[in-house]
Design a protein around this motif. Structure first.
Motif, mmCIF file in Angstrom:
data_model
loop_
_atom_site.group_PDB
_atom_site.id
_atom_site.type_symbol
_atom_site.label_atom_id
_atom_site.label_comp_id
_atom_site.label_asym_id
_atom_site.label_seq_id
_atom_site.Cartn_x
_atom_site.Cartn_y
_atom_site.Cartn_z
ATOM 1 N N MET A 39 -7.896 3.681 14.767
ATOM 2 C CA MET A 39 -6.524 3.937 14.322
ATOM 3 C C MET A 39 -6.123 5.400 14.496
ATOM 4 S SD MET A 39 -5.027 3.070 10.522
ATOM 5 C CE MET A 39 -4.878 4.788 10.049
ATOM 6 N N ASP A 40 -7.107 6.263 14.828
ATOM 7 C CA ASP A 40 -6.870 7.709 14.881
ATOM 8 C C ASP A 40 -5.737 8.098 15.822
ATOM 9 O OD1 ASP A 40 -8.838 8.123 13.074
ATOM 10 O OD2 ASP A 40 -10.277 9.031 14.452
ATOM 11 N N PHE A 96 -7.270 9.927 19.976
ATOM 12 C CA PHE A 96 -7.031 11.219 19.310
ATOM 13 C C PHE A 96 -7.962 12.250 19.917
ATOM 14 C CE2 PHE A 96 -7.312 14.462 16.024
ATOM 15 C CZ PHE A 96 -5.994 14.586 15.623
ATOM 16 N N ASP A 97 -7.389 13.352 20.376
ATOM 17 C CA ASP A 97 -8.160 14.443 20.972
ATOM 18 C C ASP A 97 -8.435 15.482 19.897
ATOM 19 O OD1 ASP A 97 -9.088 16.712 22.331
ATOM 20 O OD2 ASP A 97 -7.976 16.212 24.142
ATOM 21 N N ARG A 104 -2.648 15.859 6.144
ATOM 22 C CA ARG A 104 -2.854 15.064 7.349
ATOM 23 C C ARG A 104 -4.042 14.121 7.159
ATOM 24 N NH1 ARG A 104 -3.338 16.991 13.736
ATOM 25 N NH2 ARG A 104 -1.933 15.364 14.496
ATOM 26 N N GLY A 105 -3.804 12.859 7.444
ATOM 27 C CA GLY A 105 -4.788 11.833 7.162
ATOM 28 C C GLY A 105 -4.320 10.888 6.069
ATOM 29 N N ILE A 133 -11.621 -4.981 18.037
ATOM 30 C CA ILE A 133 -12.005 -4.627 16.675
ATOM 31 C C ILE A 133 -11.297 -3.324 16.303
ATOM 32 C CG2 ILE A 133 -13.928 -4.124 15.114
ATOM 33 C CD1 ILE A 133 -15.735 -5.633 17.132
ATOM 34 N N PHE A 134 -10.298 -3.433 15.473
ATOM 35 C CA PHE A 134 -9.560 -2.260 15.012
ATOM 36 C C PHE A 134 -10.277 -1.669 13.804
ATOM 37 C CE2 PHE A 134 -6.490 -5.204 16.816
ATOM 38 C CZ PHE A 134 -5.758 -4.405 17.672
ATOM 39 N N GLU A 135 -10.315 -0.339 13.736
ATOM 40 C CA GLU A 135 -10.897 0.289 12.553
ATOM 41 C C GLU A 135 -10.068 1.499 12.170
ATOM 42 O OE1 GLU A 135 -12.365 3.373 12.370
ATOM 43 O OE2 GLU A 135 -12.583 3.901 14.490
ATOM 44 N N GLY A 136 -9.944 1.691 10.856
ATOM 45 C CA GLY A 136 -9.176 2.831 10.373
ATOM 46 C C GLY A 136 -8.975 2.759 8.876
#
Length: 242
Positions: free
Chosen positions: A72-73, A129-130, A95-96, A151-154
């Motif tokens: 999700m980043d 995300f860099d 942020r986050g 598979i989504f993760e976040g």
């Protein structure tokens, strides 16, 4: 922990084999910062791909895997977007937090991947995300028609708040998993991570960031977890998903 991963790999693999070829199997893995959800998603995807290679007996299966872990980043708002908020200092400091993500764009990606898929379908592009530039990179993750397990993760993929709630409902995700971890364990991991990544200059600064941001977000994630969770995976202090 390895036995947990093996069981989850077998579960998703069985579901994939029972799913019509024009559909994807989609899993959402949520958890607080430092829970181990990223490592778990990668381990499950790797286990599924190993099964696929063994079954197919082809090098094409290695180069074009059936399962992908999508973080999700990439849906972080950019630093420019944070600076344009009414309280930019707070936005950058927090942020986050949920409000610093583009949930609508995440839902749009999920909708695109939930659509019927054919061998001739064009790839769906997702952002990454860099960490070097500290901003998302649009379209840098390609999810092709052969990638039929996503598979989504976040942090917020299982949050009971729109648009995350819709993105993870039964019409969009086949299963929702939550990685449960003690906050003390997560805090230790976050301190190490922040120092190693250069996010914090030392352990003291890393601890402050964990306490004032990450674990505040974690409390919101736990309090706002959707009711229907299919798997709760406990991550312990010595957890290794590999």
């Amino acid at each position: 922990m390895e036995s947990q991963v093996n069981r989850l790999v077998d579960k998703v693999w069985d579901r994939y084999n029972q799913t019509p070829p024009g559909q994807r199997v989609m899993i959402a893995i949520g958890g607080i910062p430092g829970s181990g959800k990223t490592s778990l998603a990668r381990a499950v995807a790797a286990g599924i791909n190993q099964k696929h290679v063994q079954q197919a007996g082809s090098t094409d299966s290695v180069n074009d895997p059936v399962a992908m872990a999508v973080p999700m980043d990439g849906f972080h708002l950019t630093r420019a977007q944070l600076s344009a908020m009414p309280d930019p200092e707070r936005a950058h400091a927090r942020r986050g937090a949920e409000f610093t993500f583009d949930g609508a764009a995440f839902l749009a990606l999920v909708n695109s991947l939930r659509a019927p898929v054919e061998t001739t379908s064009v790839a769906v592009l997702a952002p990454s995300f860099d960490h070097a530039v500290k901003d998302p990179v649009a379209g840098s993750i390609s999810i092709g028609p052969r990638q039929r397990i996503v598979i989504f993760e976040g942090n917020y993929v299982c949050l009971d708040k729109e648009p995350w709630r819709t993105a993870s409902d039964a019409q969009h995700m086949d299963e929702r998993w939550f990685v449960d971890v003690d906050f003390t364990v997560a805090r230790k991991r976050l301190i190490k991570r922040h120092v190693a990544a250069g996010i914090a200059a030392d352990a003291e600064a890393a601890a402050a960031r964990a306490d004032e941001n990450d674990l505040v977000n974690g409390a919101e994630i736990v309090a706002g977890l959707v009711a229907a969770i299919d798997e709760t995976i406990v991550s312990r202090e010595d957890a290794s998903w590999s």
